[in-house]
Design a protein around this motif. Sequence first.
Motif, short mmCIF file in Angstrom:
data_model
loop_
_atom_site.label_atom_id
_atom_site.label_comp_id
_atom_site.label_asym_id
_atom_site.label_seq_id
_atom_site.Cartn_x
_atom_site.Cartn_y
_atom_site.Cartn_z
N LYS A 1 0.84 -1.18 0.00
CA LYS A 1 0.00 0.00 0.00
C LYS A 1 0.88 1.24 0.00
O LYS A 1 2.00 1.23 0.48
N ILE A 2 0.34 2.32 -0.52
CA ILE A 2 1.05 3.59 -0.50
C ILE A 2 1.23 4.02 0.95
O ILE A 2 0.32 3.89 1.78
N GLU B 1 4.74 8.88 1.01
CA GLU B 1 4.33 9.03 -0.39
C GLU B 1 3.06 9.88 -0.50
O GLU B 1 2.96 10.76 -1.36
N HIS C 1 7.12 1.76 -8.86
CA HIS C 1 5.93 1.06 -8.39
C HIS C 1 4.71 1.64 -9.10
O HIS C 1 4.74 2.77 -9.60
N VAL D 1 2.02 2.89 -8.09
CA VAL D 1 1.55 4.16 -7.52
C VAL D 1 2.33 5.32 -8.12
O VAL D 1 1.77 6.36 -8.48
N GLN D 2 3.63 5.13 -8.25
CA GLN D 2 4.49 6.18 -8.80
C GLN D 2 4.25 6.37 -10.30
O GLN D 2 4.31 7.50 -10.80
N TYR E 1 11.13 4.09 -2.32
CA TYR E 1 10.16 2.99 -2.25
C TYR E 1 9.93 2.35 -3.62
O TYR E 1 8.82 2.41 -4.16
#
Length: 234
Positions: free
Chosen positions: A13-14, A18, A182, A184-185, A222
């Motif tokens: 998970k974020i 972040e 990742h 999310v990024q 991360y």
Amino acid sequence: MPELSKPATSSRKINKIEIAMLTIVFALVIAGIVICFVNKQWFEDVYTSEDGFIENFTVFPLSVAVVTAIVYLVKLASKRSWMFILCMSVAALFGFFVAGEEISWGQRIFHVESSEFFLENNAQHETNLHNMVVDGEKVNKIVFTWLLGLTVALYLFLLPWLYAKKPGVKRFIDWAGIPVPHRVQIIAAIALFVCIGIIPSSKNSELLELGISSIFLLILLYPQNVAVFRTDKA
């Protein structure tokens, strides 16, 4: 190429750091969109001005990225491959170079006059490379926009796909110490590019630099293959 004892995973998970950093970045970008449509001149002359808040803030994630890469080198150099050392050295030097370029290597901070060469060949008469003019074209457009843009696109989209689909490539990337973005990024980067494209000003590049620098830091902190960069996973 020895494998790490515990493989990296993208199922996470974020985290709060972040969330905080992306919230700040997108708040500044969205504010920039609104400001540019309301008062374009203020956006260009104040909000994204040279030595303004946005440009100076960009130095922060770059500086933290440099420190992060150095910390990885200090803690993991003896436990990782020579390619890991090379990659982290390049990351540290890249962050240092871009941060230096952002502040024109401290020229305005220390009130240093540009040499005759930079006065004649730099679009802003500053001591930096990205504003140099070659045959009427700014180096910033040739290298820092098109070439770097292509590199970023390959890094954000092709590399994660290869990492997920090709076991041999995955082993090499982990061995070499290349931080893999990742999801999310990646999503954040796509959202950033979309937002920047909305801003009707060439000065939108200042916000793009801030966003990309921040995402670069988050990838370093991360990455998808986070196990490669943790001492307890050696």
